[in-house]
Design a protein around this motif. Structure first.
Motif, PDB file in Angstrom:
ATOM      1  N   TYR A 102       0.868  -1.283   0.046  1.00 52.99           N
ATOM      2  CA  TYR A 102       0.049  -0.167  -0.271  1.00 52.99           C
ATOM      3  C   TYR A 102       0.848   1.157   0.172  1.00 52.99           C
ATOM      4  O   TYR A 102       0.738   2.061   0.856  1.00 52.99           O
ATOM      5  CB  TYR A 102      -0.856   0.051   1.346  1.00 52.99           C
ATOM      6  N   VAL A 105      -1.139   4.715   0.208  1.00 49.92           N
ATOM      7  CA  VAL A 105      -1.823   4.888   1.643  1.00 49.92           C
ATOM      8  C   VAL A 105      -0.786   5.253   2.664  1.00 49.92           C
ATOM      9  O   VAL A 105      -1.242   6.045   3.357  1.00 49.92           O
ATOM     10  CB  VAL A 105      -2.707   3.562   1.810  1.00 49.92           C
ATOM     11  N   THR A 274       1.820   5.205  -7.837  1.00 50.10           N
ATOM     12  CA  THR A 274       0.405   4.932  -8.461  1.00 50.10           C
ATOM     13  C   THR A 274       0.220   5.438  -9.992  1.00 50.10           C
ATOM     14  O   THR A 274       0.472   6.379 -10.182  1.00 50.10           O
ATOM     15  CB  THR A 274      -0.490   5.823  -7.600  1.00 50.10           C
ATOM     16  N   LEU A 281      -9.099   4.504  -3.963  1.00 50.22           N
ATOM     17  CA  LEU A 281      -7.830   4.598  -3.604  1.00 50.22           C
ATOM     18  C   LEU A 281      -7.478   6.023  -3.130  1.00 50.22           C
ATOM     19  O   LEU A 281      -6.759   6.111  -1.833  1.00 50.22           O
ATOM     20  CB  LEU A 281      -6.769   4.736  -4.559  1.00 50.22           C
ATOM     21  N   ALA A 284      -8.890   6.369   0.548  1.00 50.26           N
ATOM     22  CA  ALA A 284      -7.980   5.618   1.313  1.00 50.26           C
ATOM     23  C   ALA A 284      -6.844   6.673   1.819  1.00 50.26           C
ATOM     24  O   ALA A 284      -6.473   6.564   2.850  1.00 50.26           O
ATOM     25  CB  ALA A 284      -7.315   4.179   0.787  1.00 50.26           C
TER      26      ALA A 284
END
Length: 314
Positions: A102, A105, A274, A281, A284
């Motif tokens: 992740y 995030v 990303t 997303l 998040a």
């Protein structure tokens, strides 16, 4: 015992902060109200105490040695260091896995940590003179451009590892940018996390079928890094202490600027990791940012021990 447990837990918080490329362990120490004590203890370390070791054979020598350690606040540093080391060892694996799974995030969480820390420190800083404003802007510009460096995961020379340790450890006495952020900037973050993980695995393996050679290979850069960190810690502590004594508000303003400029780092890392930003997303990342900010602001709310008054002026 209660006081030592409190110091140990604050060390855990500092270590948890410094293992991520975001909020500084020095910031946590500042918020926790132990920053000045930490600076004074490190700056007060005197290597000449080693000359008294031969006198430990006598009761009088042991008493003098103990009194010297207490005067330098060494027990405080040891307990705090134990907490820091515990957090670094436990979280190094977690951070590596989270970055892989992740990245956006996690970097949003780091952004929240840094931004909230800047707010907390700015709240107790009077930036109301041209000199202090200049210090804040200089810190912001410096951190912004330095934070634009890219990370490389390749193996480094031992000299670079030594320098990385000396520079990164400054975060322990310099609220603003974490030691991990400095490692990112120097391109050594991934390499040192991998070396530390491999080293600890090899140490545990010694209790089974592991070999000493497996410990030495990753252990060399870890030891070199720690030596560099020790040198940097002793030198930076004295520099920061002098800066705070000379002009506390301007120094804190510079540190706030460092945190603001360093916000570029998690933004760049999240963008680079990303390819497609979906609504889920994005939500998040925003949520993680708010959580990161809440962690620092909540810690500050329950720590009513900051007392930074103006000593001098530029």
């Amino acid at each position: 015992m209660r006081e030592w447990l409190s110091i140990y837990l604050k060390g855990v918080c500092m270590g948890a902060a410094d293992i991520v490329p975001g909020v500084s362990g020095g910031t946590i120490a500042l918020i926790a109200g132990i920053y000045d004590r930490l600076i004074a203890a490190i700056a007060g370390l005197d290597p000449r105490i080693l000359a008294t070791v031969p006198a430990l054979a006598s009761g009088e020598g042991r008493t003098r040695f103990r009194d010297d350690l207490l005067e330098m606040d060494v027990p405080f540093l040891l307990v705090l260091g134990l907490g820091i080391g515990t957090a670094v060892l436990l979280m190094s694996r977690l951070i590596t896995a989270a970055f892989e799974a992740y990245p956006a995030v996690l970097n949003g969480f780091f952004f929240g940590l840094i931004a909230a820390s800047a707010v907390v420190i700015y709240r107790v800083t009077d930036v109301d003179t041209p000199g202090r404003i200049g210090a804040l802007l200089f810190g912001a510009v410096l951190a912004f451009f330095v934070s634009g460096a890219t990370e490389s995961g390749g193996e480094a020379s031992l000299l670079l590892v030594f320098l990385a340790g000396a520079i990164a450890i400054s975060a322990m006495v310099l609220p603003g940018i974490s030691g991990a952020a400095f490692l990112y900037i120097l391109g050594q973050y991934e390499y040192m996390l991998g070396a530390l993980t491999e080293f600890t695995d090899a140490l545990v393996g010694l209790f089974g079928d592991g070999s000493l050679e497996a410990v030495v290979d990753p252990g060399v850069p870890v030891v070199v890094f720690m030596v560099g960190a020790t040198v940097g810690l002793l030198t930076m502590a004295r520099l920061v202490r002098r800066a705070l004594e000379r002009n506390r508000m301007a120094t804190l303003g510079f540190l706030v600027g460092l945190m603001v400029g360093a916000l570029r780092l998690p933004v760049d890392e999240a963008a680079a990791a990303t390819e497609v930003w979906t609504p889920g997303l994005l939500a998040a990342v925003v949520g993680a940012t708010l959580v990161g900010a809440a962690v620092v602001l909540g810690f500050d709310h329950y720590t009513d021990s900051l007392d930074y008054t103006e000593d001098t002026a530029i």
